[in-house]
Design an enzyme around this catalytic site. Structure first.
Site, PDB file in Angstrom:
ATOM      1  CG  MET A 102     -29.143   7.172  56.718  1.00  0.00           C
ATOM      2  SD  MET A 102     -30.202   6.599  57.868  1.00  0.00           S
ATOM      3  CE  MET A 102     -31.345   7.712  57.765  1.00  0.00           C
ATOM      4  N   GLY A 103     -28.575   7.784  51.830  1.00  0.00           N
ATOM      5  CA  GLY A 103     -28.763   7.647  50.543  1.00  0.00           C
ATOM      6  C   GLY A 103     -30.068   8.677  50.183  1.00  0.00           C
ATOM      7  CG  LEU A 124     -26.985  10.363  47.612  1.00  0.00           C
ATOM      8  CD1 LEU A 124     -25.741   9.937  46.954  1.00  0.00           C
ATOM      9  CD2 LEU A 124     -26.572  10.555  49.166  1.00  0.00           C
ATOM     10  CG  HIS A 178     -26.836  13.502  51.128  1.00  0.00           C
ATOM     11  ND1 HIS A 178     -28.356  13.578  50.565  1.00  0.00           N
ATOM     12  CD2 HIS A 178     -26.939  13.059  52.275  1.00  0.00           C
ATOM     13  CE1 HIS A 178     -29.021  13.017  51.575  1.00  0.00           C
ATOM     14  NE2 HIS A 178     -28.141  12.736  52.527  1.00  0.00           N
ATOM     15  N   GLY A 196     -23.166  17.225  58.224  1.00  0.00           N
ATOM     16  CA  GLY A 196     -23.903  18.295  57.866  1.00  0.00           C
ATOM     17  C   GLY A 196     -24.312  19.032  59.144  1.00  0.00           C
ATOM     18  CD  GLN A 197     -24.455  23.564  62.223  1.00  0.00           C
ATOM     19  OE1 GLN A 197     -23.539  22.954  62.661  1.00  0.00           O
ATOM     20  NE2 GLN A 197     -25.522  24.115  63.242  1.00  0.00           N
ATOM     21  CD  GLN A 209     -26.340  12.536  62.101  1.00  0.00           C
ATOM     22  OE1 GLN A 209     -27.007  11.749  62.158  1.00  0.00           O
ATOM     23  NE2 GLN A 209     -25.815  13.061  61.085  1.00  0.00           N
ATOM     24  CB  SER A 216     -33.672  11.934  52.327  1.00  0.00           C
ATOM     25  OG  SER A 216     -32.166  12.081  52.168  1.00  0.00           O
TER      26      SER A 216
END
Ligand code: AMP
Length: 287
Positions: free
Chosen positions: A30-31, A33, A37, A147-148, A153, A186
């Site tokens: 989702m940016g 970063l 990421h 990512g963990q 998710q 983020s």
């Protein structure tokens, strides 16, 4: 690196690459970063001929009172970072490109999505699955990198990929942390200085439980109590949404560590929700 705005253009590029025999790694974001990421992008870069990063703040996964509008956005900086780590194509569609007015179909994930984040954020994982499914159909990657950090998710998306017989493989990369242990996110920019110091109490709480497990404690309530104690003392959270030892595969709570457990946590520091998790590895033979 090329920036790609349209889904059909994105698909044409990856299909052409595939005809040349190239493999494709894909990192959805989702940016805003950060190194978390970028660690995924570097991993994809090492393992594939072509790397696609998507940058899309997905409205479907935000609740009505959540931070969709205020979510940090900086496409120029994100593009610079992506280029620096060797991304080939930065896919950044508009919201109306992915969700035109007549958009009407969505994915309904099952029980894995009901607890923890799913209970705190109704509809969240439906939004996540829907956008990931769309992106996978556009990019058709060999490997999807997640990512963990967002353990649930990753589990929910893995189940969707299995249930829908998708050809893409999933690779889950370890959590990247700041020097004091706080998982990069983020949303960490929402923390003020005092909250930022307290936030480091969250990873310390998880670490305390994992040390206890290594010393041989297998009782989930004791492990949770240890973590909760450190958390309350050091992070002074406004709220603990959940702090639970779960089975890493099913995410169901466990009473005792048999094999590896996963300690999942979400807390609020000030107005910011923080997520973190840590594997608990019991001492062999301990009771
Ligand atoms: P987001 O932009 O928050 O949707 O995250 C995009 C991807 O980066 C997800 O797969 C996240 O799990 C992953 N990610 C976010 N933070 C971290 C981190 N600190 N370490 C590793 N991966 C992360």
């Amino acid at each position: 690196m090329r920036e790609v705005l349209r889904a059909d253009a994105m698909r044409a590029l990856v299909r052409r690459a595939r005809r040349r025999g190239e493999s494709i790694g894909f990192v959805p974001t989702m940016g805003a970063l950060h190194e978390g990421h970028l660690s995924l992008v570097r991993r994809a870069r090492r393992e594939h001929d072509r790397v696609v990063v998507s940058l899309f703040v997905n409205p479907l996964q935000f609740g009505p009172r959540e931070d969709y509008r205020t979510y940090p956005r900086d496409a120029v900086r994100d593009a610079r970072l992506c280029r620096a780590v060797g991304c080939d194509w930065l896919f950044r569609p508009s919201a109306t490109a992915l969700y035109p007015l007549d958009f009407e179909t969505s994915v309904r994930p099952g029980d894995l999505a009901a607890r923890w984040e799913g209970a705190e954020r109704p509809g969240h994982f439906s939004g996540v699955c829907t956008v990931v499914l769309k992106l996978l159909h556009i990019v058709e990657p060999d490997v999807l990198y997640l990512g963990q950090k967002d353990a649930q998710q990753a589990a929910v998306v893995a189940a969707m990929m299995r249930d829908f017989n998708m050809a893409t493989r999933l690779s889950v990369a370890p959590i990247v942390r700041d020097r004091d242990g706080l998982a990069l996110s983020s949303r960490n920019v929402y923390l003020n200085d005092e909250e930022r110091v307290r936030a480091a109490g969250l990873p310390r709480a998880l670490l305390a439980a994992s040390r206890l497990a290594r010393r041989g404690v297998r009782d989930a309530r004791r492990l949770e109590a240890e973590a909760r104690g450190v958390l309350r003392r050091e992070a002074k959270p406004q709220r603990i949404d959940y702090l639970k030892v779960v089975d890493p595969r099913t995410l169901a709570p466990v009473r005792r560590l048999e094999g590896r457990g996963l300690l999942l946590a979400s807390v609020r520091i000030g107005r910011t929700r923080l997520l973190d998790n840590r594997y608990l590895i019991p001492k062999r033979g301990a009771r």
